[in-house]
Design an enzyme around this catalytic site. Structure first.
Site, PDB file in Angstrom:
ATOM      1  CB  SER A  75      -0.822   0.118   1.065  1.00  0.00           C
ATOM      2  OG  SER A  75      -1.393   1.245   1.543  1.00  0.00           O
ATOM      3  CE1 TYR A  88      -5.326  -1.882   4.564  1.00  0.00           C
ATOM      4  CE2 TYR A  88      -3.660   0.514   3.860  1.00  0.00           C
ATOM      5  CZ  TYR A  88      -4.144  -0.710   3.865  1.00  0.00           C
ATOM      6  OH  TYR A  88      -4.541  -1.380   2.238  1.00  0.00           O
TER       7      TYR A  88
END
Length: 254
Positions: A145, A158
């Protein structure tokens, strides 16, 4: 050049691929010639997606298993290799998001995020790579990500999980490249998906994003397919331990 990027004769397992980006990547690999294995936590979800691909003329199989359960993962990989065929390509796509301020973040949400985004990558990669190492060939692609290297409010766990995916990718490269296994990661920027739809619907956030990103827009999910096909194909045989950002230039801008 057509053979350099062709996936004909290859078989790919994509975790979390019954919908969203996972299904899109599975479709892209199938279009490049790969036989694909759709994974979901429920048989119904995996079978529905596999049927959709089959209706389009692609070869697709369904395999439901929980990527956070080591025993279930090992049993599923054994089943695939025995009853369907060897896994040539693995894409660790399964992932979840939880948004809360760090000081208020619930413990269970932390465990859930780490289990799916980080621990599952270890479980599935280890089970698949053991077979790849015996054959001295394979491709593993981890989905990282933008937050693999950048932080942002309300998603610290996250970001921590995706940062770990980066180091898993690099560590696996160091240990597995000698077995002719290429392990790389794709780090998407901001794409409009089911997970990010609340942000896309937020006009203030979208205004910030388009100003912050050199490309001045959200990414389109289909723009991830090229990176996945490249890292799955013979074109990337000497690319290893790499984190490929697909982000419209966001990471390099200040």
């Amino acid at each position: 050049m057509s053979t350099l990027f062709s996936l004909a004769g290859k078989r790919a397992l994509i975790t979390g691929s019954a919908r969203g980006i996972g299904l899109l990547l599975a479709t892209g690999l199938a279009e490049a010639g790969a036989e694909v294995i759709i994974n979901a936590t429920t048989a119904a979800g995996a079978e529905k997606a596999a049927a959709q691909l089959s209706e389009q003329g692609f070869t697709a199989h369904a395999c439901a298993f929980d990527v956070t359960d080591a025993a279930a993962v090992e049993a599923a990989i054994e089943h695939i290799e025995r009853d369907i065929g060897q896994i040539d390509i693995l894409i660790n796509n399964a992932g979840i998001q939880r948004r809360r301020p760090f000081l208020e973040f619930p413990e269970q949400d932390w465990h859930d995020v780490i289990a799916v985004n980080q621990t599952a990558v270890f479980f599935v990669s280890q089970a698949v790579a053991k077979r790849m190492a015996t054959r001295q060939q394979g491709k593993i692609i981890n989905i990282g990500s933008m937050q693999s290297e950048l932080g942002r409010d309300t998603i610290t766990p996250y970001a921590a999980s995706k940062g770990a995916v980066t180091m898993l990718t690099r560590g696996m490269c160091v240990e597995l490249a000698r077995h002719n296994i290429q392990i790389n990661a794709i780090a998407p920027g901001y794409f409009v998906t089911e997970m990010t739809q609340p942000l896309a619907d937020d006009q203030a956030f979208t205004a910030w994003l388009t100003k912050r990103t050199p490309a001045a827009r959200w990414g389109k999910p289909e723009e991830l397919i090229g990176a996945a096909v490249f890292l799955s194909s013979r074109a990337s045989d000497f690319v290893n331990g790499h984190l490929l950002f697909v982000d419209g230039g966001m990471r390099v801008a200040v």
